[in-house]
Design an enzyme around this catalytic site. Structure first.
Site, PDB file in Angstrom:
ATOM      1  N   TYR A  34      47.023 -51.746 -17.378  1.00 47.99           N
ATOM      2  CA  TYR A  34      48.155 -51.349 -18.223  1.00 47.99           C
ATOM      3  C   TYR A  34      49.343 -50.986 -17.330  1.00 47.99           C
ATOM      4  O   TYR A  34      50.462 -51.448 -17.548  1.00 47.99           O
ATOM      5  CB  TYR A  34      47.765 -50.177 -19.117  1.00 47.99           C
ATOM      6  CG  TYR A  34      48.914 -49.590 -19.900  1.00 47.99           C
ATOM      7  CD1 TYR A  34      49.404 -50.234 -21.023  1.00 47.99           C
ATOM      8  CD2 TYR A  34      49.522 -48.398 -19.499  1.00 47.99           C
ATOM      9  CE1 TYR A  34      50.462 -49.709 -21.753  1.00 47.99           C
ATOM     10  CE2 TYR A  34      50.579 -47.865 -20.217  1.00 47.99           C
ATOM     11  CZ  TYR A  34      51.044 -48.519 -21.342  1.00 47.99           C
ATOM     12  OH  TYR A  34      52.108 -47.996 -22.051  1.00 47.99           O
ATOM     13  N   SER A  73      56.639 -47.793 -19.304  1.00 49.12           N
ATOM     14  CA  SER A  73      55.805 -46.599 -19.408  1.00 49.12           C
ATOM     15  C   SER A  73      55.826 -45.838 -18.094  1.00 49.12           C
ATOM     16  O   SER A  73      55.903 -46.436 -17.015  1.00 49.12           O
ATOM     17  CB  SER A  73      54.365 -46.991 -19.738  1.00 49.12           C
ATOM     18  OG  SER A  73      53.502 -45.873 -19.639  1.00 49.12           O
TER      19      SER A  73
END
Length: 173
Positions: free
Chosen positions: A167, A154
């Site tokens: 995350y 990501s």
């Protein structure tokens, strides 16, 4: 382009007959990856935590003529990852060409509000599962003589995103 050159290129770049596993293949990026690979005549096995979503997608892919199988697997659980790879080994006769570690999740909270359980769940799902699946798939990839691993990360791993510290760390790992 000459016909001989075109045929040579098609042979070099063809994925026809290859096998692939795509985790988290019923939604988003994973769904698109399953469809793209299946469209190139790759036999794909995918997994999802949700049986209903999985069944709907498998029916959709069957209707499109794609060769896709699937099973329920929550990649945050070690025993389910092991079961997934035993299933894959059985379906693909002990060989695998492509592993796509796509499954991932987030819990949107400020860093100071993340509980130890949140951290463990995010690291387990986004990092540990990918690492473990690479280990589990190694013998199958090696047996194919032509193995590739794709880990979906990501932009959050390199750019600050509010309420995404853990995350980001898990995707950076």
């Amino acid at each position: 382009m000459a016909e001989a050159e075109l045929n040579s290129r098609e042979k070099r770049w063809s994925l026809k007959g290859m096998t692939a596993v795509v985790t988290g293949g019923t939604r988003g990026i994973g769904h698109a990856i399953v469809e793209e690979l299946a469209g190139f005549e790759v036999a794909v096995h995918t997994c999802s935590r949700n049986q209903k979503e999985l069944d709907q997608c498998l029916q959709e892919w069957k209707n499109k003529g794609f060769k896709v199988t699937g099973s329920v697997c929550d990649v945050s659980h070690r025993d389910q990852r092991e079961k997934l790879m035993r299933t894959v080994s059985s379906i693909f006769n002990g060989k695998l060409n492509i592993l796509v570690n796509n499954a991932g999740t987030t819990i949107a909270k400020d860093a100071v509000e993340q509980s130890p359980e949140d951290i463990s769940f995010l690291m387990g799902t986004n990092f540990e599962s990918s690492y473990h699946l690479c280990q589990l798939s190694h013998p199958l990839l090696k047996a194919s003589g032509n193995g590739s691993i794709v880990n979906i990360s990501s932009i959050a791993s390199i750019v600050a995103v509010p309420q995404s510290a853990i995350y980001a760390a898990s995707k950076g790992a």
